[in-house]
Design a protein around this motif. Structure first.
Motif, PDB file in Angstrom:
ATOM      1  N   GLU D  59       0.833  -0.878   0.087  1.00  0.00           N
ATOM      2  CA  GLU D  59      -0.401  -0.106   0.021  1.00  0.00           C
ATOM      3  C   GLU D  59       1.160   1.202   0.716  1.00  0.00           C
ATOM      4  OE1 GLU D  59      -3.977  -0.961   2.241  1.00  0.00           O
ATOM      5  OE2 GLU D  59      -2.006  -1.827   3.531  1.00  0.00           O
ATOM      6  N   SER D  60       0.296   1.956  -0.282  1.00  0.00           N
ATOM      7  CA  SER D  60       0.960   4.034  -0.271  1.00  0.00           C
ATOM      8  C   SER D  60       1.836   3.637   1.103  1.00  0.00           C
ATOM      9  CB  SER D  60       0.046   5.638   0.151  1.00  0.00           C
ATOM     10  OG  SER D  60      -0.327   4.827   0.551  1.00  0.00           O
ATOM     11  N   HIS D 223       0.158  -1.290  -6.488  1.00  0.00           N
ATOM     12  CA  HIS D 223      -0.920  -1.879  -5.616  1.00  0.00           C
ATOM     13  C   HIS D 223      -1.583  -3.343  -6.288  1.00  0.00           C
ATOM     14  CE1 HIS D 223      -3.014   1.090  -7.787  1.00  0.00           C
ATOM     15  NE2 HIS D 223      -4.666   0.609  -6.833  1.00  0.00           N
ATOM     16  N   ILE D 285      -1.816   2.153   8.357  1.00  0.00           N
ATOM     17  CA  ILE D 285      -0.684   2.218   8.256  1.00  0.00           C
ATOM     18  C   ILE D 285       0.005   3.064   8.861  1.00  0.00           C
ATOM     19  CG2 ILE D 285       1.066   2.018   6.930  1.00  0.00           C
ATOM     20  CD1 ILE D 285      -0.835   1.483   4.765  1.00  0.00           C
TER      21      ILE D 285
END
Lengths: 296, 327, 324, 342
Positions: D59-60, D223, D285
């Motif tokens: 993910e980012s 992603h 995150i």
């Protein structure tokens, strides 16, 4: 049909966009005429205002439309020394434009080089350049130029030097911020990945994409330089009397204005205004046309 | 926030120190300082004495430290022309200049902000086109020529307003100002207009472009979607964002107004420090020039500092130290 | 039969520019019933966001609605004055936008932005308004909402901001929420959280939703009914599972076939050739015809919207049932 | 002949905020801590086999773009080394290193900003090979012609500017430009993420065609699990700068071992499941500026134990060609509740 538009190149597209404002097109024409008039002033002017043989002191302060004993007609009158105003203005315009454009161009070169280096190299070099830029921009143009000329004294070269000194920082800042934006784009990473050299990336890839703000700012700065020079000359700190720019002509006529001899000051002023105004209109339009946010 | 202010203070100190070097070099080291600092009619013995007492025979660095320590005591020499300490002379003229600059700024803001807002909300309208065209004229007219034309029109031709001097002063809260008397106001009007025109154009353009930039952003659209009234959207959601950069520019421009006042004061014979500096340059009254530069630098640094603090107070992104959210 | 909340008929929204005239929406018809989630799916430039703006009365210059009607519970929104539209917006019909970084005003605190919404529509005390905001933020899965309320948007993560934007949209318990790609900019795990919380809240309240997205997969997990857009038109409409199982319009078929998971791993994907046409230079007749492998000379005429079954319609001369 | 073409060994990358002189003074006056450094990548080891497509998923903020840029030689690594065909790249002299990195080319995410808007297509494609002497100036025209045909573009469009193309066509130009220097590895960083589904399929097909030609190996950063599953042979899952699981697509997608991989796979919306409710994992995150202790995933993990809080798990073999970094997975035996492994 689709291809007409798709095949269009960036500059042509910019021109098509520019053309949509009739006001700006007129300004561009006026601007071109003024530049041509300045370049060809020696051939266009009815009289050489520097040639003491043709100037007769007895012709001084004649109103517009008067004629000399020789039959020469002063369409815009004469000044305190008996010079033909029209001729003096054309020569004055030449000097004003010369000073404005030359100082602008040199400032662009210096500013662009420093701005690019600052953006691309970064680190302490960037910090150093930008501190100097901030320092320069912290003080108004006119003040720095005034002080500089107070120290240096008069002269065309000194005025140009002063104008370069007060202008380069604007370009450096503009180029740096444009280059920082460009540097973040993926095409720069692509160029690095393709093994292209640093100078090639900096000057061949990043620089051409930073030109739009420089062109806009450059136009506006030339206008501002012409205006600043006129102001300095008016205050008696700019050009020497031997090289009368528009500002100096206005200054010379100022004392006569209150006694009704308005033309000695008014006409050079109007020409100055027209010059600065038309350049600014062109620059303003260029800002709209070249703004990447609006063009896409 | 504290870190931010300390940072700015250090930087301001750096600027002031650099500027003292520049002033020192410009005024004392370039050319033959003896000719400048010592009156022409002095005898050779007097000259030698003066050179020694001024410390001009010492190395440059020593001279600079002397200059600095004198500066700290507020001593920048005595004006040749007026024969009083140059700093005193300048501080005497400062209020007139500040008064002029404040009035010009006031005019620029009071007229410029609403006009810019209106134009920005209606881009492409007739009002917008007219005002934008006029604003280009506004910053194209050379300041001095515009002043001449004002005098020509309102003083010479119409005879409505006086063209020179500061007029009668009144006292408000212990401050002498021309704002307090009718005569003073009449004298103030033309120079203030002259000085404000450029900034007025700038203010209009800044506000307009700020409004145009913000009004198409998603959060304005979201504010509309929430069903807020148009007044709240414009005055809170748009203007609060637009005002942040404008306030900083206003601060910066106040400094530039003080500088540009030199031209205006010369034309309107306004007894401020701008006129003083032009006169001093003409007469090569270098102690006054040096004094003016020092006062201006301090003023500018102070203004910039205040502007930075104001900016950080207004913009929460800076105030809170803006920790990077991503990467 | 459930009640209609929104009834759009032949809506046409037009943009005029130097490049020409573009119909961002071209006689678009769409109904949304009470408690229903309609997925509006299309690729970029298909006009799906413009549908949302048109309903909300947020079409900006140089665009304008030039034809058709939008009825909200029997009331034609196009005939309402600006003040009446405003009072509906945010109250009865709310909207959420794609970019969570941009939909909150950076210089206003979160509580200001929540409270002002309530105050624009109800006369309510600030304290009471805050209480409602806190409850809603909690329901949106925001831990310690009292602290969040006093923060500025840039202090919050993208997921948090989008939660707040959704909470603002839900504050006044609207009948209809227009969600314009609200999870596109978010990571998969955050997207799952937000969809989960959003679904819970709308089901509790029976809110209708127009879920605008480019992602068929997201739409299929959310929507009861799907509408597929291409070049400003709805080309196919019907119950979600039905459309995904038996797409009729060649564009829908192509779209479904180009999704990797529908293909055999490692084998070339079936693709739609070419790219979407510019709205200012649409081909005459069916806009999809130049990219369509089933096109016939008939497709040079504009296809009508055909009601194929009671619940399915497609804008195609040759709608076919093919298992995707 | 060696089996692996590119090998990354314990690559780490830290970003530290630049601090100037005044900054230092301010910090010492206020007694603030040193600026925290951001660990974007930590001990990442990967092997790219000749001819395969290795997917990197995350993910980012997980560091996948940083990894791609280090592998392509655009960013330097803070620690670790890279081997190209067994040769350590960072030990080479600068000329050899530059030549080696030329063999590793990158395809970027944004098809617009990755093309210089002021250059024509022909210049974009032929500049690098000309500079490196791969082609002579008079060969340019035919070279560009062939390059455009290879990626399915009209060769007559060589004198156009990037803005005159659609997004899919621009990405084809990007591919043509990268291929122009005869690379052996293509690193695709979210190369189809910005494209519409129908266009995405076209570009994926170009990649698959290039793969079928057999001269290239790929690292495919994305992603999008659907795309990765379709295209890749093996896949590595990144979480907060570390690889948490790596294995062949067949095993990893069928039997994910790490709870994060399991959550990811469970939470991607898929067509065919019908309308459904997600059962998402908690939390966001964490910031790489202050990573959690122990296993970086433990604050969100539904199975976290005290061991997970204290100790960072290393990558361990959990099956054939299958590694995972989780305390709860030993060999083929999983201590995770079985229903999650589905």
């Amino acid at each position: 049909m689709i291809d007409d538009i798709i095949q269009e190149q960036p500059w042509r597209r910019a021109w098509r966009h520019y053309r949509q404002s009739r006001f700006a097109v007129i300004a561009l024409i006026v601007c071109s005429i003024i530049i041509l008039a300045a370049v060809f002033a020696p051939w266009l002017a009815p009289q050489n205002p520097y040639d003491l043989n043709v100037i007769d002191f007895f012709d001084s302060k004649l109103p517009p439309g008067s004629s000399a004993p020789t039959g020469f007609i002063f369409w815009l009158g004469t000044d305190g020394q008996g010079r033909d105003m029209l001729s003096a203005m054309l020569y004055g315009l030449r000097i004003s434009l010369f000073v404005g454009v030359l100082s602008g161009l040199i400032a662009i070169l210096i500013g662009m080089a420093l701005g690019l280096v600052a953006a691309y190299v970064g680190g302490w070099i960037d910090a150093l350049i930008m501190r100097v830029v901030d320092f320069m921009l912290g003080f108004p143009t006119i003040l720095v130029a005034l002080m500089l000329l107070a120290i240096l004294g008069q002269g065309v070269d000194k005025v140009i030097f002063a104008l370069i000194l007060v202008q380069w920082a604007y370009f450096a800042r503009a180029v740096r911020s444009a280059a920082l934006v460009e540097r973040q784009k993926e095409y720069v990473e692509a160029a690095q990945s393709l093994g292209l050299s640093q100078p090639r990336i900096m000057f061949g890839h990043i620089m051409p994409n930073c030109l739009a703000p420089v062109i806009v700012l450059g136009t506006m700065q030339v206008a501002s330089a012409i205006s600043t020079e006129a102001t300095l000359s008016f205050l008696g700190l700019g050009l020497p009397i031997t090289e009368p720019s528009l500002g100096l002509l206005i200054s010379n006529g100022y004392s006569n204005m209150l006694s009704g001899r308005y033309w000695i000051s008014l006409y050079p002023g109007l020409l100055l205004l027209l010059t600065v105004f038309s350049i600014n209109v062109v620059g303003d339009r260029l800002r709209d046309v070249l703004n990447p946010r609006l063009s896409r | 926030m504290t870190g931010f202010i300390i940072r700015r203070l250090i930087q301001s100190g750096g600027v002031i120190l650099t500027m003292t070097v520049v002033v020192f070099l410009g005024v004392y080291a370039i050319g033959n300082p003896v000719d400048i600092l010592i009156p022409d009619d002095a005898t050779a013995a007097e000259r030698d004495l003066a050179i020694q007492s001024l410390g001009l025979d010492k190395p440059l660095l020593t001279q600079y430290t002397t200059f600095l320590s004198n500066l700290l005591r507020g001593d920048l020499g005595t004006s040749f022309v007026y024969n009083i300490p140059s700093i005193d002379l300048i501080l005497l003229r400062l209020p007139a200049t500040l008064e002029l600059a404040f009035c010009a700024l006031f005019i620029a803001i009071v007229i410029g902000l609403p006009l810019g807002l209106l134009c920005g909300l209606r881009p492409g309208s007739r009002l917008d086109k007219t005002v934008m065209g006029a604003s280009i004229i506004g910053f194209s007219i050379p300041n001095f020529w515009q002043g001449l034309m004002l005098i020509m029109l309102f003083s010479v031709m119409l005879g409505w307003l006086p063209s020179t001097g500061r007029g009668e002063l009144g006292t408000v809260f212990g401050i002498e100002t021309s704002l307090a008397t009718w005569d003073g106001l009449r004298h103030l009007l033309l120079p203030a207009i002259n000085l404000s025109l450029y900034k007025l154009s700038l203010m209009i353009r800044l506000t307009r472009s700020g409004v145009r930039e913000v009004m198409y952003l998603d959060y304005v659209r979201f504010a509309r979607a929430k069903g807020l009234s148009e007044v709240r959207i414009v005055m809170v959601h748009i203007m609060k964002v637009v005002l942040v950069p404008i306030i900083t520019v206003v601060g910066m421009e106040f400094g530039s107004l003080i500088a540009f006042a030199t031209v205006t004061e010369t034309i309107f014979a306004w007894p401020g420090m701008g006129k003083l500096i032009i006169d001093s340059i003409m007469r090569l009254d270098r102690p006054v020039i040096a004094g003016y530069l020092v006062v201006i630098v301090l003023l500018f640094v102070l203004i910039n500092l205040l502007v930075d603090i104001a900016y950080s107070l207004l913009d929460p992104r800076i105030r809170l130290g803006g920790e990077p959210n991503d990467r | 039969m459930r009640k209609l909340v929104l009834d759009i008929q032949n809506l046409t929204t037009r943009f005029e520019s130097a490049e020409g005239i573009a119909n961002a929406l071209d006689s678009l018809s769409l109904e949304i019933y009470e408690g229903e989630v309609v997925g509006l799916v299309g690729e970029s430039g298909s006009g799906k966001s413009m549908t949302g703006y048109s309903i909300m009365g947020l079409v900006e210059h140089p665009g304008s609605i030039v034809g058709g009607s939008i009825h909200y519970r029997g009331q034609d929104l196009r005939l309402l004055g600006p003040e009446q539209i405003r009072s509906l917006r945010g109250d009865r019909i709310a909207m959420i936008f794609q970019d969570p970084m941009m939909s909150l005003n950076p210089v206003l605190r979160v509580d200001t932005q929540l409270v002002e919404t309530l105050k624009a529509h109800r006369s309510i005390q600030k304290k009471e308004a805050l209480q409602r905001a806190i409850e809603l933020l909690q329901a949106m899965g925001i831990p310690s909402p009292e602290i969040r309320l006093r923060q500025y948007p840039h202090e919050l993560s993208g997921g948090m901001r989008q939660r707040i934007a959704i909470a603002i949209a839900l504050l006044l318990e609207p009948d209809l929420i227009i969600a314009d790609e609200p999870t596109t900019a978010l990571d998969v795990t955050i997207q799952a959280q937000i969809i989960h919380e959003f679904q819970t809240l709308i089901e509790d309240r029976g809110t209708s939703v127009l879920w605008i997205t480019h992602d068929l997969a997201v739409a299929s997990t959310m929507a009861d009914r799907l509408a597929i857009m291409y070049a400003g038109q709805i080309v196919e409409q019907g119950p979600a599972e039905d459309i995904l199982a038996r797409p009729m319009h060649p564009y829908t078929q192509g779209l479904l076939r180009s999704i990797p998971s529908r293909n055999i791993r490692g084998k070339p994907l079936q693709q739609i050739p070419g790219s979407a046409p510019s709205l200012t230079r649409l081909p005459s007749g069916c806009a999809f015809a130049p990219r369509c492998d089933q096109a016939t000379p008939l497709c040079e005429l504009t296809p009508p919207l055909k009601q194929i079954t009671a619940i399915r319609s497609a804008r195609c001369h040759h709608p076919r049932e093919i298992d995707a | 002949m060696t089996d692996s073409i590119l090998e990354a060994v314990q690559i780490s990358r830290t970003f530290t905020a630049q601090e100037d002189f005044t900054g230092k003074i301010v910090r010492s006056v206020l007694r603030q801590p040193k600026p925290r450094s951001l660990q974007a990548l930590c001990d990442v080891s990967l092997t790219l086999k000749t001819g395969e497509v290795l997917g990197v998923v995350g993910e980012s903020g997980c560091g996948k773009s940083t990894l791609g840029r280090i592998l392509a030689g655009i960013l330097p690594a803070s620690a670790g080394h890279l081997r190209f065909c067994g040769q350590p790249i960072f030990d080479m002299d600068s000329i050899t290193r530059a030549q080696t990195f030329l063999k590793i080319q990158m395809i970027f995410q944004d098809p617009m900003s990755s093309l210089n808007p002021r250059k024509r297509v022909a210049d974009l494609i032929s500049e690098a090979p000309t500079v490196h002497g791969l082609i002579s100036p008079h060969e340019q025209a035919s070279f560009v012609n062939d390059a455009l045909i290879r990626v399915g573009l009209d060769p007559n469009s060589h004198s156009r500017f990037p803005h005159q193309f659609s997004g899919g066509q621009r990405q084809r130009i990007n591919i043509a430009r990268a291929l122009a220097v005869n690379p052996e590895i293509l690193i695709c960083d979210e190369s189809v993420a910005a494209l519409d589904v129908s266009i995405q399929a076209q570009i994926l097909n170009v990649f698959m065609q290039l793969k079928a030609e057999g001269n290239l190996s790929f690292i495919f950063i994305s992603h999008d699990l659907g795309v990765v599953e379709h295209l890749c042979d093996r896949v590595a899952i990144l979480y907060l700068g570390r690889i948490v699981e790596i294995g062949t697509v067949e095993t990893l997608f069928k039997a994910p071992k790490h709870p994060y991989t399991q959550a990811l796979l469970q939470e991607i919306p898929r067509i065919g499941t019908g309308k459904r409710r997600f059962n998402p994992i908690r939390g966001e995150i964490p910031s790489p500026l202050s990573p959690p202790s122990g296993c970086a995933f433990h604050p969100r993990c539904p199975h976290a134990t005290t061991q997970c809080v204290r100790q960072m798990p290393g990558l361990r073999e959990v099956g054939q060609e299958h590694l995972a970094a989780c305390h709860l997975v030993h060999g083929t035996v999983s201590h995770l509740p079985t229903e999650l492994s589905k």
